[in-house]
Motif scaffolding. Sequence first.
Motif, PDB file in Angstrom:
ATOM      1  N   GLY A 137       0.785  -1.330  -0.217  1.00  0.00           N
ATOM      2  CA  GLY A 137       0.213   0.292   0.247  1.00  0.00           C
ATOM      3  C   GLY A 137       1.022   1.158  -0.209  1.00  0.00           C
ATOM      4  N   GLU A 138       0.448   1.871   0.898  1.00  0.00           N
ATOM      5  CA  GLU A 138       0.680   3.172   0.685  1.00  0.00           C
ATOM      6  C   GLU A 138       2.706   3.651   1.758  1.00  0.00           C
ATOM      7  OE1 GLU A 138       0.162   6.411  -1.389  1.00  0.00           O
ATOM      8  OE2 GLU A 138      -1.029   4.603  -1.960  1.00  0.00           O
ATOM      9  N   THR A 187       6.034   6.087  -3.228  1.00  0.00           N
ATOM     10  CA  THR A 187       5.333   4.938  -2.768  1.00  0.00           C
ATOM     11  C   THR A 187       5.427   3.879  -4.182  1.00  0.00           C
ATOM     12  OG1 THR A 187       3.018   5.432  -3.365  1.00  0.00           O
ATOM     13  CG2 THR A 187       3.435   5.456  -1.314  1.00  0.00           C
TER      14      THR A 187
END
Length: 285
Positions: free
Chosen positions: A154-155, A199
């Motif tokens: 994810g982030e 990211t």
Amino acid sequence: MNQNATHPEPAPVLVIGAAGKTGRLVADLLERRGRPVRRASRSSATRFDWTERATWAPALAGAGAVYISYQPDLIVPEATDDIAELVRLADLAGVARTVLLAGRGEPEAHEAGRIVHAGRADSTVLSCAWFDQNFSEGGFAPEIAEGSLTLPVGEVGEPFVDTRDIAEVAVAALLDETRQGVNPHAGQTYELTGPRLLTFAGAVAEIGAARGQQVAFTAVGAQEYRELLAGFGVPRAEVDLLSSLFGTLFDGRNARVSGDVARILGRPPTDFGTYANAVFGQAVA
């Protein structure tokens, strides 16, 4: 003094994994510096196979220094035993310097670094962030070429690092000497990162901008990722490795930038945007 006396040629640098992302760059840089290089891989004239220990000692014989890139990754269970045996053989061969390529945040990589530092040779460990080139030369490249990337992450920020920066630091660790003939990198573990956190979604966006065509990023769960890889025919061992890497490393432990590249090379590390523009910008029609 005999003005015609010649100095003996330095012992070759053995580059293990010379066909890999960093190994070939290290070998090329060493040759440009005029140093004899022994390129070693499963398919090279100097054969080296991590699964066949009988190939290790012949490759090490007569080498003055060794660049070690382990395959498939130091996170696999057998890695530390393999590194320990390689260090033992390097000590027997009289190798003077060892440089180990390692990942960041992996307990197994940390242990491999400890083993290398415990050897007799001057040792340097390069603890590296994820490579920029994974997007263009590695396992991500085929999906990127199709305009997407799907990963179980994810982030979380990652300071992606350029393999050319890694290779330059590796060559410094293999060759640098002070005026007193001392290796300034002996016993050091360097963290090699790019200049900023990004990211995976952000990295993919920059690749899309560079090539003028959007690349979609999709985050999925761990099990869905395993099923996707299996559906594409990825071997079980590789599925397990990738799942282990993503399941271990993206909890925030590596979300930081190091200044080691700049400190060693005297210049800033390569930015991911520079890499993306150079590699993917050429793909614009």
